[in-house]
Design an enzyme around this catalytic site. Structure first.
Site, PDB file in Angstrom:
ATOM      1  N   HIS A 139      31.972 -70.974 -44.289  1.00 42.55           N
ATOM      2  CA  HIS A 139      30.965 -70.130 -43.658  1.00 42.55           C
ATOM      3  C   HIS A 139      29.798 -70.960 -43.131  1.00 42.55           C
ATOM      4  CE1 HIS A 139      27.274 -67.652 -43.624  1.00 42.55           C
ATOM      5  NE2 HIS A 139      28.080 -66.743 -43.104  1.00 42.55           N
TER       6      HIS A 139
ATOM      7  N   CYS B 271      36.656-105.413 -21.361  1.00 37.58           N
ATOM      8  CA  CYS B 271      36.242-104.560 -22.477  1.00 37.58           C
ATOM      9  C   CYS B 271      35.001-105.104 -23.165  1.00 37.58           C
ATOM     10  CB  CYS B 271      37.370-104.393 -23.485  1.00 37.58           C
ATOM     11  SG  CYS B 271      37.918-105.943 -24.229  1.00 37.58           S
TER      12      CYS B 271
END
Length: 797
Positions: free
Chosen positions: A421, A752
């Site tokens: 919840h 990279c």
């Protein structure tokens, strides 16, 4: 059954068009039974009382005007929310059933018993409001559910309690805030045959990643016993992640991730002191074991895909496993209401601008950062004292907590999982939350200032003090199109899904060592030679890490494979280049148990690292585990978009030896589409680029190491930091040379390294030289794309 017309509807007679008749929850159950049974989706049998039955109950007990009067008093400020809700609920619970309604419910229950072949079948009695489970509003958990109800008298009483729960404090507050007319909303009661998950397990499932909105995964939470504990966040459940695009291929097992939850309690049947269920402690065996087998995880995920496809939107589902029959069932399905409503073209990101002491960790919910003063609230009876703007710290939440959750800057709980919840409501409210810390209510005191960060992957962190952070918002809709392939540098599997909305085509660098260091933590040779470990403390830590694995090397392979697979899934089917481990000896030594298997080097940066380790007797067996993880990802999970990359390969002879070792471990270049790249980070890679191109499918420039070795500058030296610059003419000439060689030989080439992320002009230089792809840090993508669009236009003109 004609006598039941207007009062009772069987699920199989309902469709999604019947929300006004039986509410969203029951209409959805009917829709699935009618349309998805043929596709194998199992939903327990049952019936629903109609909205008209509810309205008649109110009319014949003269409750309409009384309820409206109480609500008017609340709006005028004459009565508190609690007084109003309590008064209305008591009136409804004291109401008498009109005789024909009672008869209809009893007769329907009798028919359900006959269908189940039992004198008194046990049922779940669930509330289903006519304004509930809509795509743009979530009423989840606001009305009550009653489990293990049996007998006609007990059923009627549970139905009446469901009616009363339409006026829980949180339901009144929610409708007031959302502008729903209380008297126009009616309540249907769903009566559904119980699944004996008290003897097995149950949980929650989403057909979308609930934190990032990544659409290609199914998220499943599971705990032992009835599912209420998962929904309420009473326990920390198992967490499974399944890749949807590969589910149809039965040759693959696309479970990306399995995380064992502590599952301290389970809810089971009870028949004492008026209770129909109770929580009991789980056994040590249950805590150590997964609730679901792999095939069951995949079955649920396939159902999630079927249900999502049928409804045409991401879905939030509850499932249960019957401990008697072993069968799986879907017991609820509703639209997901948070990620599916976010603006697709807007990307918000958060980043800490300073660091601090980490006090606690837990599950990160959302991707935001919040800072403020702690306020510990242990019971819903104390919520009146909560101060708006504080960080709410509590054990768990239920719908009674929603009014103060709205006022909180951030939320921290002791218990709960990704679908509890607290997690669901935090996402809906857009509030940062760290769930399941274990001890926040005892370790954090009122008034303490903390910073709550959910911006660092799936692990949420609570920092001491108020740290500076920034929030950025980017509109992706107005980005220019470019021809250069933009890829991402990703280290953390947990962060991979955060960036799926960016206009990138693949991952240019996934660092294997990050997964080893942060998730696996232990040296691979210490796992392989555990019995020979001399360090007792290291042995104990490894024993704890691998407690759920009979084979300690399997722990390494499994955890590494899960991390790589999660990263690979985030960009599937685009290429994801995974660099094999590139620790230096000092870094390997810092892994648990590592000191026994490493030696001291004067200059680890230029020492026993990268390719040289893979064929050495000192590490060859450890490299075999890395290879096994890659094979599992590509061949068993099905993520064949994984490309492997060899770092720090100094010579052609070394390249040949590494390719031989790869083949010995079942990774043969070209077999099953496997591509093998090499890092260009040593001058020898540039000088002999054409010969390296004969051995590898692609190059990836590591500009950090290449700059270091071209200029002879230690990249970590503070004294020489002004000399270390990737834009130095010598470095740029070296990079231009290798790009030309790659283009000449038809070899793919990208970069990279850090430089294109830091310097847009450097990225422009790469495009002008003819590079195929540029791999960037996520926060640099937008700026570099805009710059490259100008460069491409200039080059074209």
């Amino acid at each position: 059954m004609s006598a039941l017309t207007g009062t009772i509807c069987w699920f199989e007679d309902l469709t999604n068009e019947d929300v006004s008749l039986v509410g969203g929850k029951n209409a959805s159950l009917g829709e699935m039974i009618r349309t998805l049974k043929a596709e194998g989706v199992q939903v327990p049998d049952g019936f629903a009382t109609t909205a008209e039955a509810y309205r008649r109950f109110l009319r014949e007990n003269d409750l309409d005007e009384k309820i409206q009067s109480r609500l008017d008093e609340y709006r005028k400020g004459e009565k508190s929310l609690h007084q109003t809700g309590d008064s209305i609920r008591r009136m409804i619970r004291r109401g008498d059933w009109p005789e024909d309604l009672a008869v209809a419910i009893r007769e329907a229950y009798g028919e359900l018993c006959r269908r189940g072949g039992r004198e008194e079948v046990d049922v779940a009695v669930r509330s289903s409001a006519t304004a509930e489970d809509l795509p743009d509003a979530s009423f989840a958990g606001q009305q009550e559910t009653f489990l293990n109800i049996s007998g006609k008298a007990e059923l009627l009483d549970a139905c009446r309690k469901c009616y009363a729960s339409l006026f829980t404090d949180r339901a009144i507050s929610y409708r007031e805030n959302r502008g729903f007319d209380h008297m126009q909303v009616a309540l249907s009661v769903g009566v559904q045959k119980m699944v004996r998950s008290d003897k097995a397990g149950a949980g929650v499932m989403f057909s979308i990643d609930t934190d990032t909105g990544f659409p290609d995964v199914v998220v499943i939470d599971a705990a032992w016993g009835l599912g209420e504990n998962v929904v309420q966040g009473t326990v920390n459940p198992d967490d499974y992640l399944v890749f949807k695009p590969l589910l149809d291929n039965r040759a693959f097992n696309p479970i990306l991730h399995k995380k064992l939850g502590s599952k301290e309690k389970k809810m089971v049947y009870a028949r004492s002191a008026g209770q129909t269920t109770r929580n009991v402690d789980t056994t040590a065996k249950e805590r150590r074991g997964f609730v679901l087998e792999d095939e069951e995880i995949l079955q649920l995920a396939r159902w999630a895909v079927v249900i999502e496809k049928h409804y045409g939107r991401p879905m939030d589902m509850e499932w249960a496993k019957d401990g008697d029959s072993g069968e799986l069932f879907i017991v609820q399905a509703r639209p997901e209401t948070v990620q599916s409503r976010k603006e697709a073209g807007v990307l918000r990101s958060y980043a800490l601008k300073e660091s601090g002491e980490v006090l606690l960790t837990g599950l990160a919910i959302g991707e935001a950062i919040a800072a403020g003063q702690v306020q510990v609230i242990k019971s819903a009876s104390e919520i009146e004292r909560f101060e708006e703007g504080s960080i709410l710290v509590t054990g768990m939440t239920d719908p009674d907590w929603v009014p103060i959750m709205k006022k909180a800057a951030g939320i921290i709980t002791d218990h709960g999982g990704r679908t509890s919840h607290a997690a669901i409501v935090s996402r809906e409210l857009g509030i940062a939350a760290v769930i399941g810390t274990g001890s926040a209510t005892s370790e954090l005191k009122d008034g303490r200032k903390v910073t709550l960060s959910c911006a660092e992957g799936d692990q949420g962190k609570i920092y001491d003090g108020i740290l500076e952070f920034e929030e950025t918002e980017v509109n992706l809709d107005d980005l220019p199109e470019i021809t250069t392939q933009i890829m991402l540098n990703i280290a953390s599997p947990a962060a991979a899904f955060r960036w799926w909305r960016l206009p990138c085509r693949g991952i240019g660098l996934a660092r294997m060592e990050f997964i080893i260091n942060s998730i696996i933590q232990a040296h691979p040779m210490a796992l392989l030679k555990y019995d020979e470990l001399e360090d007792k403390e290291a042995k104990q830590r490894i024993r704890e890490l691998t407690k759920n694995y009979d084979d300690k090397s399997e722990y390494f392979v499994d955890q590494l494979a899960q991390g790589i697979a999660t990263i690979a899934a985030s960009q599937y089917p685009e290429p994801v280049i995974v660099r094999m481990s590139d620790f230096k000896t000092n870094e390997y030594a810092d892994l648990i148990g590592g000191r026994q298997f490493e030696f001291s080097e004067e200059n680890p940066m230029l020492g026993f690292r990268g390719a040289s380790r893979y064929y050495s007797d000192h590490y060859r067996a450890g490299f075999a585990l890395e290879c096994a993880a890659i094979r599992r990802v590509r061949e068993k999970m099905g993520l064949a978009n994984v490309v492997i990359m060899i770092p720090f390969c100094r010579t052609l002879k070394e390249a040949d030896r590494v390719l031989e070792v790869l083949a010995e471990n079942g990774l043969v270049r070209g077999q099953l589409g496997l591509e093998v790249y090499v890092m260009v980070e040593i001058p020898s890679n540039v000088i002999l680029a054409e010969q390296f191109a004969e051995r590898f499918d692609g190059f990836s420039i590591g500009s950090n190491d290449l700059t270091q070795l071209t200029l002879g500058v230690d990249r970590d030296s503070a004294i020489l930091k002004e000399l270390f610059d990737e834009r130095d003419p010598a470095v740029m000439a070296t990079i231009a040379q290798v790009i030309r060689a790659a283009n000449k030989t038809g070899t793919k080439i990208g970069i990279c390294g850090q430089a294109p992320s830091d310097y847009p002009e450097f990225a422009a230089f790469l495009v002008e030289e003819g590079i195929d792809s540029v791999s960037l840090n996520p926060d640099s993508v937008i700026g570099v794309i805009r710059r490259l669009a100008q460069v491409e236009k200039r080059v074209k003109d």
